[in-house]
Scaffold this motif. Structure first.
Motif, short mmCIF file in Angstrom:
data_model
loop_
_atom_site.label_atom_id
_atom_site.label_comp_id
_atom_site.label_asym_id
_atom_site.label_seq_id
_atom_site.Cartn_x
_atom_site.Cartn_y
_atom_site.Cartn_z
N LYS A 100 0.78 -1.66 0.64
CA LYS A 100 0.11 0.82 -0.14
C LYS A 100 0.52 0.87 0.36
CE LYS A 100 -4.44 -2.02 2.23
NZ LYS A 100 -4.97 -1.75 0.93
N GLU A 113 -1.94 7.64 -7.92
CA GLU A 113 -1.32 7.63 -5.85
C GLU A 113 -1.43 8.22 -5.23
OE1 GLU A 113 1.16 11.14 -6.17
OE2 GLU A 113 3.00 9.21 -6.92
N LYS A 114 -2.42 8.38 -3.97
CA LYS A 114 -3.16 9.57 -3.25
C LYS A 114 -1.80 10.51 -2.47
CE LYS A 114 -6.00 6.18 -0.44
NZ LYS A 114 -7.10 5.37 0.58
N ALA A 115 -0.36 9.85 -2.15
CA ALA A 115 -0.10 11.65 -1.27
C ALA A 115 1.25 10.14 -1.81
CB ALA A 115 0.10 11.35 0.37
N ALA A 171 -1.03 17.18 0.24
CA ALA A 171 -1.83 15.38 0.36
C ALA A 171 -2.19 16.11 2.10
CB ALA A 171 -1.22 14.54 1.18
N ILE A 190 -3.45 11.06 5.75
CA ILE A 190 -3.42 9.52 4.96
C ILE A 190 -1.58 9.62 5.95
CG2 ILE A 190 -1.93 9.34 2.36
CD1 ILE A 190 -4.52 10.41 1.54
N ASP A 211 -3.24 4.49 -3.53
CA ASP A 211 -5.17 4.70 -3.81
C ASP A 211 -5.43 2.54 -3.80
OD1 ASP A 211 -7.23 4.99 -3.94
OD2 ASP A 211 -7.50 6.58 -5.79
#
Length: 428
Positions: A43, A361-363, A388, A392, A428
């Protein structure tokens, strides 16, 4: 009355004991500090320094010119088919080239149609297992994955594995490359965050890798077969599979009907994975070709990492000390690597797929922390970059505290040391 009650109690106790004994064996088989699932390398992943160069946008170039080439190739194939017949072997190459042109335009359904036709022509004329179809099978796998058909992509590569005699006998460079590519693709499909994680599909590739490793190792030990580098690459590939098996909560990915190879087999494999991985590295360490200082230090470092990742910190420090001693001097790559702690598994090839810019991508989170001599992570702090959310970042910092790490090794001893400026990509 009291006697009947006593008998019922005794029956209930024996029934409970029968249920608990298998559970005890399962618990004893698990690594001493295993925790599932593993988040690092799944993750969130360590970003290289410097950052990777952005890849070129696919399907670029002069699209109009490519369309003209497609039209010209289609006309050529049509004319030749009228003169040579629909199943002429000589049509295979132009039909395959047409598939490549469609792929360059990102018209992957049309590319797949052309590749399948080229493969059909080759099989009709040269047999179902002709090696001439291998380039088209690799291209078919790429196009299948491009349209999201990951299962077909992996099974297509497995057909190539069959063409190479399932890994038996003397390995050509092509056989080794294609087999390792099949195993690598299976791992990538398994950890892709856009997919549910098909355990049974992955397990099939794991079994193929294990079979090929065992067959090739046996031949090498008899003085036959492939090179040491080929044997090592197969063993390390299988070790990577075991990292993923042991770091996955299999019950969370179980299908509703429990069909397929059987969840008992999958869970049993997970319970035995630590020993299997240790044996792979010990078998490699014992080979005559691995007796150089460079190979011994490299493999001992991997053995220490495997032990440390599985909570065997005393055994791992012994292996690290041997790796440090075998490396010879402070200028060696292994000693330079050991001088600073690292997140485990210390193998970027396991997660390099997750650095693909095409993946959501989240951050990006930057962190620093301390790794104790036993590999425990503490004093974690950091922040999210690129605006971000702080939530997170907080989640990644919590996951870091529970992650496995290798301690620094100085003078042959495991010691505490800090790590700073670590940047992680959150998937993500």
């Amino acid at each position: 009355m009291g006697s009947a009650s006593h008998r019922r109690d005794m029956v209930a106790a024996r029934s409970l004991a029968r249920r608990l004994v298998p559970l005890c064996f399962v618990l004893l088989a698990l690594p001493s500090s295993a925790h599932l699932p593993e988040y690092f390398g799944r993750k969130f992943v360590l970003m290289p320094d410097p950052s990777p160069i952005p890849q070129e946008t696919p399907c670029g170039g002069d699209r109009e010119a490519l369309r003209e080439q497609v039209k010209a190739m289609e006309e050529t194939i049509s004319i030749r088919q009228q003169g040579e017949g629909a199943y002429s072997l000589d049509l295979a190459d132009p039909v395959g080239e047409l598939g490549t042109l469609h792929s360059s335009l990102c018209n992957h359904p049309a590319a797949l149609d052309a590749y399948r036709r080229a493969v059909q022509l080759l099989r009709i004329n040269e047999g179902l297992l002709t090696e001439a179809q291998l380039p088209y099978l690799r291209a078919m796998a790429d196009s299948s994955q491009a349209i999201g058909d990951y299962e077909s992509a992996q099974l297509t590569l497995r057909y190539g594995f069959r063409i190479h005699n399932m890994g038996r006998g003397m390995l050509s460079q092509a056989a080794l490359r294609d087999s390792l590519g099949y195993f690598r693709r299976a791992r990538e499909v398994f950890i892709d965050p856009r997919l549910p994680g098909d355990v049974e599909l992955f397990f099939q590739a794991v079994q193929d890798n294990q079979f090929m490793w065992e067959v090739q190792l046996s031949g090498f030990q008899r003085g036959e077969g492939s090179s040491y580098e080929a044997i090592k690459s197969l063993g390390i590939s299988h070790l990577r599979n075991l990292y993923l098996i042991l770091g996955t909560e299999l019950r969370a990915t179980q299908s509703s009907d429990g069909s397929g190879v059987g969840w008992d087999n999958l869970l049993r494999t997970q319970q035995l994975s630590y020993g299997k991985g240790r044996v792979v590295l010990e078998e490699l360490l014992a080979l005559p070709a691995a007796q150089t200082p460079q190979e011994q230090s490299y493999l001992l470092l991997r053995l220490g990492n495997w032990q440390q990742w599985n909570g065997k910190w005393q055994s791992s420090c012994d292996s690290y000390a041997k790796a440090w001693a075998a490396a010879g001097d402070d200028s060696s790559p292994v000693r330079r690597q050991l001088a600073a702690p690292a997140e485990l598994p210390e193998d970027p090839q396991l997660w390099s797929y997750l650095l693909d810019p095409a993946l959501p991508e989240k951050a990006v989170v930057e962190a620093q922390f301390r790794v104790s001599a036993r590999g425990d992570i503490s004093r974690v702090s950091g922040e999210a970059l690129d605006d971000a959310s702080s939530g997170i970042a907080g989640r990644i910092l919590r996951w870091l505290r529970d992650s496995h790490a290798r301690p620094a090794v100085v003078g042959g001893e495991c010691v505490a040391a800090p790590l700073s400026g670590r940047r992680y990509r959150v998937i993500d």
